[in-house]
Motif scaffolding. Sequence first.
Motif, PDB file in Angstrom:
ATOM      1  N   THR A 229       0.858  -1.174   0.000  1.00 24.41           N
ATOM      2  CA  THR A 229       0.000   0.000   0.000  1.00 24.41           C
ATOM      3  C   THR A 229       0.897   1.228   0.000  1.00 24.41           C
ATOM      4  O   THR A 229       2.127   1.118   0.129  1.00 24.41           O
ATOM      5  CB  THR A 229      -0.915   0.051   1.250  1.00 24.41           C
ATOM      6  OG1 THR A 229      -0.112   0.358   2.394  1.00 24.41           O
ATOM      7  CG2 THR A 229      -1.639  -1.258   1.471  1.00 24.41           C
ATOM      8  N   ARG A 230       0.305   2.391  -0.104  1.00 21.74           N
ATOM      9  CA  ARG A 230       1.078   3.630  -0.088  1.00 21.74           C
ATOM     10  C   ARG A 230       1.781   3.850   1.244  1.00 21.74           C
ATOM     11  O   ARG A 230       2.800   4.511   1.318  1.00 21.74           O
ATOM     12  CB  ARG A 230       0.135   4.800  -0.366  1.00 21.74           C
ATOM     13  CG  ARG A 230       0.762   5.931  -1.096  1.00 21.74           C
ATOM     14  CD  ARG A 230      -0.241   6.994  -1.294  1.00 21.74           C
ATOM     15  NE  ARG A 230      -0.209   7.752  -0.042  1.00 21.74           N
ATOM     16  CZ  ARG A 230      -0.593   8.977   0.094  1.00 21.74           C
ATOM     17  NH1 ARG A 230      -1.119   9.614  -0.913  1.00 21.74           N
ATOM     18  NH2 ARG A 230      -0.504   9.600   1.232  1.00 21.74           N
ATOM     19  N   ASN A 231       1.244   3.265   2.304  1.00 24.46           N
ATOM     20  CA  ASN A 231       1.770   3.505   3.642  1.00 24.46           C
ATOM     21  C   ASN A 231       2.541   2.335   4.240  1.00 24.46           C
ATOM     22  O   ASN A 231       2.855   2.351   5.425  1.00 24.46           O
ATOM     23  CB  ASN A 231       0.625   3.890   4.588  1.00 24.46           C
ATOM     24  CG  ASN A 231      -0.016   5.188   4.176  1.00 24.46           C
ATOM     25  OD1 ASN A 231       0.665   6.110   3.747  1.00 24.46           O
ATOM     26  ND2 ASN A 231      -1.324   5.257   4.265  1.00 24.46           N
ATOM     27  N   THR A 232       2.822   1.324   3.431  1.00 25.99           N
ATOM     28  CA  THR A 232       3.574   0.173   3.946  1.00 25.99           C
ATOM     29  C   THR A 232       4.643  -0.234   2.947  1.00 25.99           C
ATOM     30  O   THR A 232       4.565   0.066   1.750  1.00 25.99           O
ATOM     31  CB  THR A 232       2.676  -1.046   4.217  1.00 25.99           C
ATOM     32  OG1 THR A 232       2.115  -1.490   2.985  1.00 25.99           O
ATOM     33  CG2 THR A 232       1.593  -0.728   5.223  1.00 25.99           C
TER      34      THR A 232
ATOM     35  N   ARG B  44       7.402  10.602   5.256  1.00 31.53           N
ATOM     36  CA  ARG B  44       8.677  11.111   5.790  1.00 31.53           C
ATOM     37  C   ARG B  44       9.130  10.362   7.042  1.00 31.53           C
ATOM     38  O   ARG B  44      10.294  10.355   7.368  1.00 31.53           O
ATOM     39  CB  ARG B  44       8.545  12.598   6.096  1.00 31.53           C
ATOM     40  CG  ARG B  44       8.284  13.417   4.838  1.00 31.53           C
ATOM     41  CD  ARG B  44       8.205  14.855   5.149  1.00 31.53           C
ATOM     42  NE  ARG B  44       9.335  15.185   6.028  1.00 31.53           N
ATOM     43  CZ  ARG B  44       9.727  16.384   6.305  1.00 31.53           C
ATOM     44  NH1 ARG B  44       9.104  17.396   5.796  1.00 31.53           N
ATOM     45  NH2 ARG B  44      10.739  16.608   7.119  1.00 31.53           N
ATOM     46  N   ARG B  45       8.205   9.758   7.748  1.00 33.07           N
ATOM     47  CA  ARG B  45       8.535   9.027   8.975  1.00 33.07           C
ATOM     48  C   ARG B  45       8.061   7.581   8.823  1.00 33.07           C
ATOM     49  O   ARG B  45       7.111   7.313   8.103  1.00 33.07           O
ATOM     50  CB  ARG B  45       7.837   9.662  10.173  1.00 33.07           C
ATOM     51  CG  ARG B  45       8.340  11.031  10.498  1.00 33.07           C
ATOM     52  CD  ARG B  45       7.588  11.636  11.688  1.00 33.07           C
ATOM     53  NE  ARG B  45       8.170  12.877  12.096  1.00 33.07           N
ATOM     54  CZ  ARG B  45       7.932  14.053  11.525  1.00 33.07           C
ATOM     55  NH1 ARG B  45       7.099  14.127  10.515  1.00 33.07           N
ATOM     56  NH2 ARG B  45       8.523  15.139  11.971  1.00 33.07           N
TER      57      ARG B  45
ATOM     58  N   ALA C  87      12.777  -3.581  16.384  1.00 33.46           N
ATOM     59  CA  ALA C  87      11.763  -2.557  16.160  1.00 33.46           C
ATOM     60  C   ALA C  87      12.458  -1.211  16.211  1.00 33.46           C
ATOM     61  O   ALA C  87      13.414  -1.016  16.971  1.00 33.46           O
ATOM     62  CB  ALA C  87      10.667  -2.635  17.225  1.00 33.46           C
ATOM     63  N   GLY C  88      11.974  -0.283  15.407  1.00 33.49           N
ATOM     64  CA  GLY C  88      12.603   1.031  15.411  1.00 33.49           C
ATOM     65  C   GLY C  88      11.784   2.059  14.682  1.00 33.49           C
ATOM     66  O   GLY C  88      10.697   1.776  14.168  1.00 33.49           O
ATOM     67  N   PHE C  89      12.325   3.285  14.646  1.00 32.94           N
ATOM     68  CA  PHE C  89      11.669   4.332  13.875  1.00 32.94           C
ATOM     69  C   PHE C  89      12.703   5.229  13.215  1.00 32.94           C
ATOM     70  O   PHE C  89      13.870   5.274  13.604  1.00 32.94           O
ATOM     71  CB  PHE C  89      10.676   5.131  14.725  1.00 32.94           C
ATOM     72  CG  PHE C  89      11.292   5.988  15.800  1.00 32.94           C
ATOM     73  CD1 PHE C  89      11.482   5.491  17.079  1.00 32.94           C
ATOM     74  CD2 PHE C  89      11.661   7.295  15.543  1.00 32.94           C
ATOM     75  CE1 PHE C  89      12.044   6.270  18.071  1.00 32.94           C
ATOM     76  CE2 PHE C  89      12.216   8.091  16.529  1.00 32.94           C
ATOM     77  CZ  PHE C  89      12.415   7.563  17.796  1.00 32.94           C
ATOM     78  N   HIS C  90      12.224   5.935  12.193  1.00 33.36           N
ATOM     79  CA  HIS C  90      13.047   6.812  11.359  1.00 33.36           C
ATOM     80  C   HIS C  90      12.270   8.111  11.187  1.00 33.36           C
ATOM     81  O   HIS C  90      11.085   8.084  10.856  1.00 33.36           O
ATOM     82  CB  HIS C  90      13.276   6.121  10.012  1.00 33.36           C
ATOM     83  CG  HIS C  90      13.835   7.000   8.957  1.00 33.36           C
ATOM     84  ND1 HIS C  90      15.185   7.171   8.793  1.00 33.36           N
ATOM     85  CD2 HIS C  90      13.232   7.758   8.010  1.00 33.36           C
ATOM     86  CE1 HIS C  90      15.388   7.997   7.775  1.00 33.36           C
ATOM     87  NE2 HIS C  90      14.217   8.357   7.285  1.00 33.36           N
TER      88      HIS C  90
ATOM     89  N   PHE D  39      17.035  11.029  11.786  1.00 32.32           N
ATOM     90  CA  PHE D  39      17.307  10.359  13.054  1.00 32.32           C
ATOM     91  C   PHE D  39      16.727   8.957  12.995  1.00 32.32           C
ATOM     92  O   PHE D  39      15.595   8.759  12.555  1.00 32.32           O
ATOM     93  CB  PHE D  39      16.677  11.130  14.212  1.00 32.32           C
ATOM     94  CG  PHE D  39      16.794  10.432  15.545  1.00 32.32           C
ATOM     95  CD1 PHE D  39      18.013  10.348  16.189  1.00 32.32           C
ATOM     96  CD2 PHE D  39      15.689   9.843  16.134  1.00 32.32           C
ATOM     97  CE1 PHE D  39      18.136   9.694  17.413  1.00 32.32           C
ATOM     98  CE2 PHE D  39      15.788   9.194  17.353  1.00 32.32           C
ATOM     99  CZ  PHE D  39      17.016   9.121  17.991  1.00 32.32           C
ATOM    100  N   ASP D  40      17.511   7.977  13.449  1.00 31.47           N
ATOM    101  CA  ASP D  40      17.058   6.590  13.512  1.00 31.47           C
ATOM    102  C   ASP D  40      17.296   6.044  14.914  1.00 31.47           C
ATOM    103  O   ASP D  40      18.303   6.376  15.553  1.00 31.47           O
ATOM    104  CB  ASP D  40      17.845   5.718  12.518  1.00 31.47           C
ATOM    105  CG  ASP D  40      17.530   6.069  11.094  1.00 31.47           C
ATOM    106  OD1 ASP D  40      16.429   5.717  10.644  1.00 31.47           O
ATOM    107  OD2 ASP D  40      18.371   6.701  10.437  1.00 31.47           O
ATOM    108  N   PHE D  41      16.369   5.207  15.352  1.00 31.94           N
ATOM    109  CA  PHE D  41      16.480   4.540  16.647  1.00 31.94           C
ATOM    110  C   PHE D  41      15.936   3.132  16.488  1.00 31.94           C
ATOM    111  O   PHE D  41      14.901   2.932  15.848  1.00 31.94           O
ATOM    112  CB  PHE D  41      15.659   5.271  17.717  1.00 31.94           C
ATOM    113  CG  PHE D  41      15.635   4.550  19.032  1.00 31.94           C
ATOM    114  CD1 PHE D  41      16.653   4.718  19.946  1.00 31.94           C
ATOM    115  CD2 PHE D  41      14.604   3.673  19.336  1.00 31.94           C
ATOM    116  CE1 PHE D  41      16.648   4.044  21.155  1.00 31.94           C
ATOM    117  CE2 PHE D  41      14.584   2.988  20.536  1.00 31.94           C
ATOM    118  CZ  PHE D  41      15.605   3.171  21.456  1.00 31.94           C
ATOM    119  N   SER D  42      16.630   2.156  17.069  1.00 36.12           N
ATOM    120  CA  SER D  42      16.080   0.800  17.057  1.00 36.12           C
ATOM    121  C   SER D  42      16.548   0.038  18.288  1.00 36.12           C
ATOM    122  O   SER D  42      17.573   0.353  18.892  1.00 36.12           O
ATOM    123  CB  SER D  42      16.458   0.042  15.789  1.00 36.12           C
ATOM    124  OG  SER D  42      17.833  -0.246  15.765  1.00 36.12           O
TER     125      SER D  42
END
Length: 168
Positions: free
Chosen positions: A3-6, A50-51, A78-81, A90-93
């Motif tokens: 999908t556009r969001n995955t 963007r995120r 698991a993490g985020f960008h 910024f990245d964190f996992s």
Amino acid sequence: RLTRNTFTELSHSYIHNEYGPDGATPRLTSRDGEYFETGLLQRFYFSNGRRNVFFRYELDNAAARGNNFDRVGHLIEAGFHTPLIKNVLFDFSLSFGTGHYPHYSAEVAPAEPKARLNNDWALLTALTFPLSDKWSLRTFYRYVNANNKNDIYQYDRHLSGMEIRLRY
């Protein structure tokens, strides 16, 4: 993208490693060998792409020359960008991995348990600075807590570094 969001990614890698000196008992202590990883990564995008947050699973298998490094392992992460100011990213996992060593021998460390099981936690933070459309500079910090059943393989590690990245 489903999908556009995955975004879903299935990966497989093969690495042949030659680490150098094999130690006092190469049939047990050599890490040289064939390493395989198969993984599934799922990203969920928001804020107009963007995120993202992500989840990853990885199965790894090592066929090393030394029995103490033959391994079957699993990793979850698991993490985020997210972008910060002026296109700095910024990245964190946070990850947890287990490793089972089916051919482990305590011969090199007789006081250790007769089986080897790794339980590793890791935390990663990174900042990426764009240098041009294709080049960027990434700085990172990684903390690893290898809380293993065998003291000889147990450690805490603080790693930091810089990478120059090319995106094409």
